[in-house]
Design an enzyme around this catalytic site. Structure first.
Site, PDB file in Angstrom:
ATOM      1  N   CYS A  29       0.867  -1.172   0.000  1.00 42.08           N
ATOM      2  CA  CYS A  29       0.000   0.000   0.000  1.00 42.08           C
ATOM      3  C   CYS A  29       0.904   1.221   0.000  1.00 42.08           C
ATOM      4  O   CYS A  29       1.415   1.622   1.047  1.00 42.08           O
ATOM      5  CB  CYS A  29      -0.912  -0.017   1.228  1.00 42.08           C
ATOM      6  N   CYS A  57      -8.389   5.817  -6.565  1.00 46.99           N
ATOM      7  CA  CYS A  57      -7.566   6.311  -5.464  1.00 46.99           C
ATOM      8  C   CYS A  57      -7.488   7.825  -5.526  1.00 46.99           C
ATOM      9  O   CYS A  57      -7.145   8.397  -6.561  1.00 46.99           O
ATOM     10  CB  CYS A  57      -6.160   5.714  -5.533  1.00 46.99           C
TER      11      CYS A  57
END
Length: 423
Positions: free
Chosen positions: A159, A353
């Site tokens: 991540c 995102c």
């Protein structure tokens, strides 16, 4: 009547609980098991770590909201899952039986894999609100006596967006304090290039993020393996594109934040045919474990193979929109089985995102997340910063009121003109 247990109460677990309660039959029971009595909105942790948010801004007490929805709650936490007998061993010694289990635990943070890493070592973390609060206290001390910063993600991390966000948010906060000129900053990442993101890049993520780093005077080291961290120094080995050692770095710092690698949680790690060697849950195209057909999994705990081999190991991120598609598919598939049908719904695994940079930001859309893609898009601007704030407010309202529809991110896709590609 069936008993459906959701293990975990993070973004995936709480969304799963709401969606499952809506999809289940009237007499079916839905129970959430967690080792925490509160939900925390993890995407806001970078803001908490510089005191742009307080804990109470991103916190929801679980029992009242779950009670209102008719969802059971047990805060004992799971010691071990026993899928062969459809039971969860709780940390207080009790056994909880289930007919269907959805594992949504999120990851175990593998700080121990790098000596000196993490809140118990010498680096801050933004992976949990507790860590972010500790980081905020360290930030207070740092800005009173500034110096070099090292920020990024170690080998095996999966991540990367929050590392870029936090670097830019720190930069913005330092500029507001008019002390940015006293803080050299270095971004260290296992990614083969800036903007890889564990996804092989999205749109022009490489060019956009490299440009942002240059604009904000942030140096970077890619293909980097963090070997150890001391109280004021990080030791990093840089590799070339063929995986050969290129050079070593000793990076001094007064403040450091490095995202760790992820593993599966202890409650499921090492269970043969349920999890892979890293402890992530193995699933089929319907979010269901191939061996234990009544066990499903959603979110970061799911096993996804890396998109490509990289000189230094990188993992694949599971973003909020991707997780919500897993949740919707799992709820529909469990309901199908309850009705005597075979599961047939597949998660889209699309990625949306919104990376906040403090006063502007970068947006990425990958449909689907794993290439080849129908859409591979990125953009930047102040609108991303505002959109991220809007998403936080929307999502916290949704969690506090028991909302079930992932409407916000779908609205974002519509706004970006990709409505036809979102399914």
């Amino acid at each position: 009547m069936a008993h459906i247990v959701i293990l975990g109460a993070g973004l995936g677990g709480l969304s799963m609980a709401y969606a499952m309660r809506k999809a289940a039959r009237h007499d079916d029971r839905v129970t959430v098991v967690s080792d925490d009595t509160h939900f925390h909105f993890v995407p806001s942790n970078p803001w908490v770590a510089v005191r742009w948010r307080k804990r109470e801004d991103v916190d929801v007490e679980l029992r009242p909201v779950l009670d209102r929805k008719g969802i059971g709650f047990d805060a004992s936490g799971a010691k071990r899952v026993h899928p062969e007998r459809n039971e969860i061993e709780l940390t207080d010694g009790r056994l909880l039986s289930y007919d269907y289990l959805v594992i949504a635990t999120g990851p175990k943070l593998a700080f121990e894999e790098v000596d000196g890493l993490g809140p118990q070592g010498h680096t801050a973390s933004i992976c949990h609100v507790d860590h972010a609060e500790q980081a905020a206290s360290q930030w207070d001390a740092f800005v009173a006596n500034p110096g070099p910063i090292v920020v990024g993600a170690v080998q095996g991390a999966s991540c990367y967006g929050p590392a870029y966000e936090y670097a830019m948010i720190m930069d913005a906060d330092l500029r507001r304090r008019k002390i940015r000129d006293r803080v050299p900053m270095t971004f260290v990442t296992a990614e083969p290039y800036v903007g890889h993101l564990g996804l092989g890049g999205v749109g022009d993520s490489k060019g956009m993020l490299e440009s942002a780093m240059r604009e904000h005077d942030i140096k970077w080291i890619c293909n980097a393996k963090t070997t150890r961290v001391e109280a004021d120094k990080m030791f990093v080995t840089e590799y070339d594109d063929l995986g050969h050692e290129r050079r070593t770095h000793e990076l001094p710092f007064r403040y450091a934040m490095m995202l760790p690698a992820f593993k599966g949680v202890d409650a499921v790690a090492g269970i043969e045919k349920l999890t892979n060697p890293r402890g992530f849950v193995v699933i089929d195209e319907f979010q269901r474990n191939p061996t234990y057909a009544n066990v499903y999994a959603v979110g970061v705990c799911v096993a996804i193979a890396p998109i490509e081999a990289t000189p230094v190991p990188t993992g694949v991120p599971k973003t909020g929109f991707m997780i919500e598609s897993m949740v919707s598919a799992t709820a529909e598939n469990i309901r199908a089985v309850l009705d005597g049908r075979e599961p047939s719904t597949r998660a889209t695994w699309n990625a949306v995102c919104l990376a906040d940079f403090g006063d502007r930001g970068v947006a990425f859309v990958a449909l689907p997340q794993i290439p080849p893609r129908n859409l591979n898009w990125s953009s930047e601007g102040k609108w991303v910063h505002m959109a991220k704030i809007g998403f936080e407010k929307y999502f916290m309202h949704r969690m506090r009121t028991g909302g079930t529809e992932p409407a916000y991110e779908r609205m974002v896709l519509d706004w970006l003109g990709v409505k036809k590609l979102k399914a």
